[in-house]
Design a protein around this motif. Structure first.
Motif, PDB file in Angstrom:
ATOM      1  N   GLY A  99       0.802  -1.213   0.000  1.00 59.07           N
ATOM      2  CA  GLY A  99       0.000   0.000   0.000  1.00 59.07           C
ATOM      3  C   GLY A  99       0.831   1.258   0.000  1.00 59.07           C
ATOM      4  O   GLY A  99       0.400   2.303  -0.494  1.00 59.07           O
ATOM      5  N   LYS A 100       2.036   1.173   0.559  1.00 54.67           N
ATOM      6  CA  LYS A 100       2.923   2.341   0.616  1.00 54.67           C
ATOM      7  C   LYS A 100       4.369   1.886   0.578  1.00 54.67           C
ATOM      8  O   LYS A 100       4.737   0.902   1.232  1.00 54.67           O
ATOM      9  CB  LYS A 100       2.664   3.152   1.882  1.00 54.67           C
ATOM     10  CG  LYS A 100       3.566   4.378   2.046  1.00 54.67           C
ATOM     11  CD  LYS A 100       3.178   5.214   3.244  1.00 54.67           C
ATOM     12  CE  LYS A 100       1.898   5.969   2.975  1.00 54.67           C
ATOM     13  NZ  LYS A 100       1.572   6.935   4.070  1.00 54.67           N
ATOM     14  N   VAL A 101       5.184   2.615  -0.176  1.00 54.83           N
ATOM     15  CA  VAL A 101       6.625   2.396  -0.217  1.00 54.83           C
ATOM     16  C   VAL A 101       7.291   3.764  -0.136  1.00 54.83           C
ATOM     17  O   VAL A 101       6.971   4.663  -0.916  1.00 54.83           O
ATOM     18  CB  VAL A 101       7.072   1.684  -1.515  1.00 54.83           C
ATOM     19  CG1 VAL A 101       8.601   1.547  -1.539  1.00 54.83           C
ATOM     20  CG2 VAL A 101       6.411   0.313  -1.639  1.00 54.83           C
ATOM     21  N   GLN A 102       8.197   3.928   0.812  1.00 56.21           N
ATOM     22  CA  GLN A 102       8.949   5.163   0.972  1.00 56.21           C
ATOM     23  C   GLN A 102      10.402   4.854   1.264  1.00 56.21           C
ATOM     24  O   GLN A 102      10.705   3.851   1.918  1.00 56.21           O
ATOM     25  CB  GLN A 102       8.405   5.996   2.138  1.00 56.21           C
ATOM     26  CG  GLN A 102       7.083   6.684   1.931  1.00 56.21           C
ATOM     27  CD  GLN A 102       6.694   7.481   3.153  1.00 56.21           C
ATOM     28  OE1 GLN A 102       6.355   6.913   4.189  1.00 56.21           O
ATOM     29  NE2 GLN A 102       6.756   8.804   3.045  1.00 56.21           N
ATOM     30  N   VAL A 103      11.281   5.711   0.803  1.00 60.57           N
ATOM     31  CA  VAL A 103      12.687   5.639   1.177  1.00 60.57           C
ATOM     32  C   VAL A 103      12.996   6.921   1.944  1.00 60.57           C
ATOM     33  O   VAL A 103      12.881   8.023   1.402  1.00 60.57           O
ATOM     34  CB  VAL A 103      13.607   5.503  -0.046  1.00 60.57           C
ATOM     35  CG1 VAL A 103      15.062   5.416   0.409  1.00 60.57           C
ATOM     36  CG2 VAL A 103      13.233   4.254  -0.853  1.00 60.57           C
TER      37      VAL A 103
END
Length: 259
Positions: A105-109
């Motif tokens: 649902g969410k991917v962040q770096v």
């Protein structure tokens, strides 16, 4: 939606597969991070907070959230994936395994120093080493007229509970989910029950619910048929929402509030 126990166990699996090992492949299938290349970086730790999962290197934290349908699966290198490749949003691999995040649902770096910004608004993590029951109690009592069934679902009060466990916790405490927080006789005991239930589910799987998903089946205490309702709606038109977000309870063991 996967709840805190699922995310906790997912972090354990990824920690075994990735921690202490150098990445030989990183494939971010998210437009914003498509050019990020972590090949050669060492995975130092994998952790969770509530429903949030973090995979860390010396410099960055990869933050993912499963939302409704996300899954992380680990494969031996060269092994055929068991989910459609088109649904993969992130691949992290070393010499031995590939960890693939499907339908995340969410991917962040994030820079490590920024990781806290993702969870600063959340209440205490029910499965964390620094679980703070007193703080969770304080947050819950800030809105004493709010139904406990809604308050438990609010991650700003305590992090990790979803629709399954709010149903189970209310049942175990014999509390109707529409009961205002301020009207619960022993709220500290309910907070402790929340910690116990989620901890047992995380550390002693498989865990079988007593009321969740058991509409019209007999209550394990009194035999009355279990019902499911959306708070504030006795006859919702949206049956899909009713099934996914309805809260389950025994109308006899958990009598409704009188005011």
């Amino acid at each position: 939606m996967p709840e805190g126990d699922t995310v906790f166990r997912t972090a354990e699996r990824l920690r075994t597969a990735l921690a202490g090992k150098t990445l030989t492949r990183s494939d971010f299938r998210v437009p914003r991070y498509a050019t990020v290349d972590l090949v050669g970086d060492l995975i130092t730790e994998v952790g969770s907070y509530g429903k949030h999962l973090f995979i860390r290197t010396d410099q960055v934290s990869i933050h993912t959230h499963l939302k409704m349908e996300g899954q992380w699966r680990v494969f031996h290198c060269g092994q055929r994936w068991t989910k459609p490749p088109v649904t993969a949003r992130l691949v992290l691999a070393n010499d031995e395994v590939e960890a693939v995040g499907f339908a995340l649902g969410k991917v962040q770096v994030l820079r490590l120093a920024e990781e806290h910004t993702v969870i600063d608004h959340l209440g205490p993590d029910l499965l964390g080493p620094n679980w703070d029951a007193a703080e969770a109690l304080r947050l819950l009592t800030e809105y004493p007229r709010r139904p406990i069934g809604l308050a438990l679902l609010d991650q700003r009060n305590l992090a990790g509970i979803g629709n399954i466990y709010r149903s189970e916790i209310c049942f175990l405490r014999r509390v109707h989910p529409a009961t205002p927080v301020g009207d619960i006789d022993d709220l500290p005991a309910l907070v402790d029950e929340s910690h116990r239930v989620l901890g047992k589910a995380a550390h002693e799987p498989p865990w079988r619910p007593m009321v969740y998903g058991r509409t019209r089946r007999p209550c394990p205490r009194c035999g009355t048929a279990i019902v499911s309702r959306l708070l504030g709606e006795d006859d919702p038109a949206d049956r899909i929402t009713q099934r996914e977000r309805g809260i389950y309870f025994c109308p006899r063991c958990q009598p409704p509030p009188t005011h």
